[in-house]
Write an enzyme that holds these catalytic residues in place. Structure first.
Site, PDB file in Angstrom:
ATOM      1  N   LEU A 106     -20.205 -96.923  31.462  1.00  0.00           N
ATOM      2  CA  LEU A 106     -20.777 -96.288  32.835  1.00  0.00           C
ATOM      3  C   LEU A 106     -20.339 -95.795  34.025  1.00  0.00           C
ATOM      4  CD1 LEU A 106     -24.174 -98.072  31.857  1.00  0.00           C
ATOM      5  CD2 LEU A 106     -23.248 -96.120  31.151  1.00  0.00           C
ATOM      6  N   ASP A 107     -20.551 -94.662  34.447  1.00  0.00           N
ATOM      7  CA  ASP A 107     -19.649 -94.395  35.670  1.00  0.00           C
ATOM      8  C   ASP A 107     -20.460 -95.158  36.657  1.00  0.00           C
ATOM      9  OD1 ASP A 107     -19.013 -91.870  34.275  1.00  0.00           O
ATOM     10  OD2 ASP A 107     -20.686 -90.810  34.546  1.00  0.00           O
ATOM     11  N   ALA A 108     -19.820 -95.034  37.999  1.00  0.00           N
ATOM     12  CA  ALA A 108     -19.893 -96.305  38.793  1.00  0.00           C
ATOM     13  C   ALA A 108     -21.049 -95.816  39.461  1.00  0.00           C
ATOM     14  CB  ALA A 108     -19.134 -95.753  40.191  1.00  0.00           C
TER      15      ALA A 108
END
Length: 230
Positions: free
Chosen positions: A100-102
């Site tokens: 997942l993205d930050a």
């Protein structure tokens, strides 16, 4: 499994220490000295270090609720690793099955079993990933039909696989996809003239997110088996 990984998974040695032991002839596979750390070994092989038989630790299967502002990495980078403060041992052996993205929160599955995670990440297995998506403007009336037909993302030669869209409110939807292209969810909504303002993964396959933000637990035997069956 690579020989150096096998040695690490069977001892407390770091990877560099394991490689040194292998290159100095201290490791044997089925009675033969092997000095190439890249050699592949299997569960039925007999591996010894200085004459002592090695048995790898069991594979681990972990569910975690990823907080915003963390990255799906084993080490800190521009943002802190999601492993910070978890007290999970030997994190260097683990990988995330679908990052997942930050700024994205929610369910991540973590393991050291590459064959198992393949069933989650490869599109041909059709493993569902379910996201709750906040949007900057009301969703288009035809969005569900467009997503089901497939969206041609910028820079891609083929459209996305059919996705299911459920509208909660005009600016909040539930999206189910079965692949994981780079920034896929954000790019899909961008392609139809909208922008994602919040993104949270609620489910992967049959596994639901059921722990508080920043917490983790081991998967049950049935949860682990559900992906092997898939």
């Amino acid at each position: 499994m690579r020989l150096d990984k096998f040695v690490c998974k069977s001892t407390s040695l770091t990877r560099s220490d394991a490689i040194q032991c292998i290159q100095h002839g201290k490791v044997s596979v089925n009675g033969e000295t092997v000095k190439d750390e890249r050699s592949q070994v299997h569960e039925n092989n007999s591996v010894t270090l200085n004459g002592t038989a090695l048995t790898p630790r069991p594979f681990r299967y972990i569910l975690m609720h990823k907080p915003a502002g963390t990255i799906c990495s084993n080490v800190d980078e521009a943002y802190p690793s999601l492993f910070n403060g978890t007290r999970i041992e030997h994190t260097e052996e683990l990988h995330i099955a679908g990052r997942l993205d930050a700024d994205t929160t929610g369910l991540v599955l973590i393991t050291d079993d590459g064959h198992w995670s393949f069933n989650i990440t490869t599109p041909t297995k059709h493993c569902e990933k379910v996201y709750r998506v906040g949007l900057s403007r009301p969703i288009r009336d035809d969005a569900a039909a467009l997503f089901h037909a497939g969206i041609l993302l910028q820079g891609e030669s083929k459209p996305t696989l059919p996705a299911e869209l459920y509208i909660v409110t005009p600016k909040e939807v539930i999206l189910t996809i079965t692949e994981g292209k780079f920034h896929q969810v954000k790019r899909m909504f961008s392609a139809i003239g909208n922008r994602v303002t919040s993104l949270h993964r609620e489910r992967i396959g049959e596994v639901l997110l059921d722990v508080e933000e920043g917490k983790w637990r081991y998967l049950s035997e049935n949860e682990v088996a559900s992906f092997k069956a898939a």
